[in-house]
Design an enzyme around this catalytic site. Structure first.
Site, PDB file in Angstrom:
ATOM      1  N   MET A  31      79.275  68.259  28.420  1.00  0.00           N
ATOM      2  CA  MET A  31      79.389  66.925  27.833  1.00  0.00           C
ATOM      3  C   MET A  31      79.854  67.035  26.380  1.00  0.00           C
ATOM      4  O   MET A  31      79.730  66.067  25.612  1.00  0.00           O
ATOM      5  CB  MET A  31      78.059  66.180  27.920  1.00  0.00           C
ATOM      6  CG  MET A  31      77.620  65.967  29.375  1.00  0.00           C
ATOM      7  SD  MET A  31      76.590  64.518  29.593  1.00  0.00           S
ATOM      8  CE  MET A  31      75.181  64.956  28.599  1.00  0.00           C
ATOM      9  N   HIS A  38      77.066  76.678  25.171  1.00  0.00           N
ATOM     10  CA  HIS A  38      78.281  76.391  25.956  1.00  0.00           C
ATOM     11  C   HIS A  38      79.254  77.576  25.883  1.00  0.00           C
ATOM     12  O   HIS A  38      79.862  77.951  26.881  1.00  0.00           O
ATOM     13  CB  HIS A  38      78.998  75.152  25.410  1.00  0.00           C
ATOM     14  CG  HIS A  38      78.209  73.883  25.480  1.00  0.00           C
ATOM     15  ND1 HIS A  38      77.779  73.227  24.348  1.00  0.00           N
ATOM     16  CD2 HIS A  38      77.796  73.129  26.527  1.00  0.00           C
ATOM     17  CE1 HIS A  38      77.141  72.111  24.702  1.00  0.00           C
ATOM     18  NE2 HIS A  38      77.128  72.035  26.012  1.00  0.00           N
ATOM     19  N   GLN A  62      74.699  59.540  34.485  1.00  0.00           N
ATOM     20  CA  GLN A  62      73.477  60.334  34.461  1.00  0.00           C
ATOM     21  C   GLN A  62      72.508  59.884  33.361  1.00  0.00           C
ATOM     22  O   GLN A  62      71.448  60.467  33.196  1.00  0.00           O
ATOM     23  CB  GLN A  62      73.783  61.832  34.354  1.00  0.00           C
ATOM     24  CG  GLN A  62      74.341  62.277  33.015  1.00  0.00           C
ATOM     25  CD  GLN A  62      74.882  63.690  33.093  1.00  0.00           C
ATOM     26  OE1 GLN A  62      75.822  63.975  33.829  1.00  0.00           O
ATOM     27  NE2 GLN A  62      74.281  64.596  32.342  1.00  0.00           N
ATOM     28  N   SER A 186      70.898  72.961  21.970  1.00  0.00           N
ATOM     29  CA  SER A 186      71.184  71.714  22.675  1.00  0.00           C
ATOM     30  C   SER A 186      72.027  70.830  21.763  1.00  0.00           C
ATOM     31  O   SER A 186      71.828  70.831  20.536  1.00  0.00           O
ATOM     32  CB  SER A 186      69.868  71.000  22.986  1.00  0.00           C
ATOM     33  OG  SER A 186      70.109  69.650  23.327  1.00  0.00           O
ATOM     34  N   SER A 187      72.934  70.071  22.361  1.00  0.00           N
ATOM     35  CA  SER A 187      73.702  69.115  21.553  1.00  0.00           C
ATOM     36  C   SER A 187      72.746  68.123  20.897  1.00  0.00           C
ATOM     37  O   SER A 187      73.006  67.607  19.811  1.00  0.00           O
ATOM     38  CB  SER A 187      74.704  68.366  22.431  1.00  0.00           C
ATOM     39  OG  SER A 187      75.526  69.288  23.122  1.00  0.00           O
ATOM     40  N   ARG A 188      71.613  67.854  21.553  1.00  0.00           N
ATOM     41  CA  ARG A 188      70.651  66.873  21.013  1.00  0.00           C
ATOM     42  C   ARG A 188      69.888  67.416  19.799  1.00  0.00           C
ATOM     43  O   ARG A 188      69.247  66.636  19.099  1.00  0.00           O
ATOM     44  CB  ARG A 188      69.668  66.431  22.101  1.00  0.00           C
ATOM     45  CG  ARG A 188      70.308  65.563  23.170  1.00  0.00           C
ATOM     46  CD  ARG A 188      69.269  64.888  24.059  1.00  0.00           C
ATOM     47  NE  ARG A 188      69.858  63.890  24.933  1.00  0.00           N
ATOM     48  CZ  ARG A 188      70.285  64.120  26.190  1.00  0.00           C
ATOM     49  NH1 ARG A 188      70.162  65.332  26.704  1.00  0.00           N
ATOM     50  NH2 ARG A 188      70.812  63.150  26.910  1.00  0.00           N
TER      51      ARG A 188
END
Ligand code: AMP
Length: 287
Positions: A31, A38, A62, A186-188
């Site tokens: 994403m 990644h 999602q 995490s991207s978050r």
């Protein structure tokens, strides 16, 4: 050569062409807002295939109502630079309307695996994931697809779906990558404030404590989980979504640890939902 493709039919034509030439295609679905986690998947894909395709698509189906679809971090230019650097051949970046045109109405849903862990608090999540991954497989036509063990349940869902639907794609799992301090990448993590970082790190600390307890001979899941609750609960901004010790294949709860089991957790740190996991091995030999 590096190129970006936005159109599904162009991607399919290109994939057909590559297959005709006998090239092996690897796909890494993402994403975007790419990080080392990644990139590690891309390196695995690079090793296993001739052509490496990375898809970048923030998949709306999602995300549930009230989740972070709108605010999910995006930075396509940086992502494309990183892809170039990792010798990706194609960045596949379809638009929302390319993936879900008007009157779109089909989905892929699993019966059992989503009734655990993340599936319970995110009821549409795995249907969204299974659907978009099926579509990506049909567009990119990969021989191999690489997924991170960071999203352990997602990896099980994809493996199950590939078996159940006889999809002709080899699924490769790749280890979870952490920051230097142990926080799962995490991207978050981008949402976290400096003040929230110690609270976020408590997920990893609870896993370290669990490993330590298992290494010292503790076998009762309940005891390990209550230690984890203490560590995570020590931070006022943390709100535990789930904390589980379960079977590595079925995700059913395990009371007594007599074989490798999955410890998996999801915690809201303020409004940021983070997940982490690790396999706990009762008879691990050090060194
Ligand atoms: P996402 O962009 O979060 O949907 O993730 C795309 C892929 O990267 C998934 O297969 C994830 O499991 C994987 N991934 C994300 N974070 C990590 C990480 N920290 N370590 C390994 N793989 C990861």
């Amino acid at each position: 050569m590096f190129q970006t493709i936005q159109s599904a039919t162009e991607m399919q034509r290109h994939a057909d062409d590559l297959r005709r030439k006998g090239k092996r295609i690897a796909l890494v679905p993402t994403m975007g807002f790419l990080h080392e986690g990644h990139l590690s998947l891309m390196r695995v894909g690079r090793q296993l295939a001739d052509e490496l395709v990375v898809s970048i698509f923030v998949n709306p189906t999602q995300f549930g109502p009230g989740e972070d679809f709108e605010t999910y971090p995006r930075d396509l230019d940086t992502d494309l630079d990183l892809c170039r650097r990792e010798k990706v051949n194609i960045a596949f970046t379809p638009s929302r309307s390319e993936m879900y045109p008007e009157n779109y109405q089909t989905s892929v849903r699993l019966d059992e695996l989503p009734n655990h862990l993340c599936g319970l608090s995110r009821p549409v999540f795995f249907t969204g994931v299974a659907t978009v991954v099926t579509k990506l497989f049909n567009m990119v036509k990969p021989h191999i697809a690489v997924f991170g063990e960071k999203d352990y349940q997602q990896l099980l869902v994809i493996r199950r779906m590939v078996k159940d639907l006889n999809l002709d794609v080899e699924i490769v799992g790749s280890p979870l990558v952490r920051e230097a301090d142990g926080l799962a990448m995490s991207s978050r993590n981008n949402y976290l404030t400096a003040q929230q970082r110690p609270a976020a790190l408590s997920l990893y600390h609870s896993i370290c404590k669990a490993r330590q307890l298992v290494d010292s001979g503790i076998r009762e899941s309940g005891r390990i989980l209550s230690e984890a609750v203490k560590i995570i609960g020590a931070h006022a901004e943390n709100d535990i979504d789930y904390l589980a010790i379960c079977d590595t294949e079925t995700l059913d709860h395990v009371d007594v640890i007599e074989r490798p089991v999955l410890m998996a957790l999801a915690v809201r740190v303020g409004s940021v939902r983070l997940i982490d996991n690790s396999v706990l091995e009762p008879n691990r030999q050090d060194g």
